[in-house]
Design a protein around this motif. Structure first.
Motif, PDB file in Angstrom:
ATOM      1  N   UNK A  12       0.808  -1.223   0.000  1.00 51.57           N
ATOM      2  CA  UNK A  12       0.000   0.000   0.000  1.00 51.57           C
ATOM      3  C   UNK A  12       0.840   1.273   0.000  1.00 51.57           C
ATOM      4  N   UNK A  13       2.145   1.154   0.129  1.00 50.09           N
ATOM      5  CA  UNK A  13       3.000   2.350   0.164  1.00 50.09           C
ATOM      6  C   UNK A  13       2.843   3.141  -1.126  1.00 50.09           C
ATOM      7  N   UNK A  14       2.594   4.421  -0.989  1.00 47.77           N
ATOM      8  CA  UNK A  14       2.472   5.331  -2.130  1.00 47.77           C
ATOM      9  C   UNK A  14       3.854   5.950  -2.364  1.00 47.77           C
ATOM     10  N   UNK A  15       4.545   5.443  -3.376  1.00 47.74           N
ATOM     11  CA  UNK A  15       5.910   5.908  -3.643  1.00 47.74           C
ATOM     12  C   UNK A  15       5.946   7.380  -4.047  1.00 47.74           C
ATOM     13  N   UNK A  16       4.875   7.897  -4.605  1.00 43.12           N
ATOM     14  CA  UNK A  16       4.842   9.323  -4.934  1.00 43.12           C
ATOM     15  C   UNK A  16       4.905  10.176  -3.671  1.00 43.12           C
ATOM     16  N   UNK A  17       4.193   9.762  -2.617  1.00 43.60           N
ATOM     17  CA  UNK A  17       4.219  10.496  -1.351  1.00 43.60           C
ATOM     18  C   UNK A  17       5.606  10.389  -0.712  1.00 43.60           C
ATOM     19  N   UNK A  18       6.167   9.177  -0.709  1.00 38.72           N
ATOM     20  CA  UNK A  18       7.500   8.995  -0.127  1.00 38.72           C
ATOM     21  C   UNK A  18       8.514   9.837  -0.887  1.00 38.72           C
TER      22      UNK A  18
END
Length: 136
Positions: A12-18
């Motif tokens: 579920x990690x949103x790489x754009x946010x990271x």
């Protein structure tokens, strides 16, 4: 914390946010490329993320030998979600409510000593040595 969800489901990690946070706000790692950050997240021993209304608002990752020691890294909460206890929930889920609860944990921070002290982090004792990075 209302409708905030804390999960260790790395899919579920949103790489754009990271990437946005790490490349613009993280004083500790802006030198990393997006590819490097994505590799670190994918290869992490454990990741924990916070969501509010389906949007990722916080993140933490750890690397470990899986037995005795772990390192807490890249903990952040996006600006609009701060002040709701999200960082405490992320750290609690990562270190107290996971497979590393009995491990020796390490981290670096220049501005969140109060947060981490609540979880038992303190200045290292005489057994701890460190070789600093050669990056400026």
């Amino acid at each position: 914390m209302g409708n905030i969800e804390i999960t260790d489901d790395r899919t579920r990690v949103d790489f754009d946010v990271v990437w946005k946070f790490m490349s613009t706000e993280a004083y500790w790692g802006q030198w990393r490329t997006r590819e490097q950050i994505e590799t670190q997240v994918r290869d992490a021993w454990r990741v924990v993320a916070a969501f509010q209304d389906g949007q990722m608002i916080g993140f933490a990752r750890a690397f470990s030998d899986g037995l005795a020691t772990a390192y807490l890294a890249d903990v952040f909460v996006v600006e609009h979600a701060r002040g709701q206890g999200v960082s405490k929930a992320l750290v609690r889920r990562m270190i107290d409510e996971g497979p590393g609860a009995a491990m020796r944990w390490m981290l670096h921070t220049k501005d969140a000593h109060g947060l981490y002290a609540q979880f038992g982090f303190a200045k290292p004792d005489e057994t701890y040595l460190e070789r600093p990075s050669s990056r400026a």
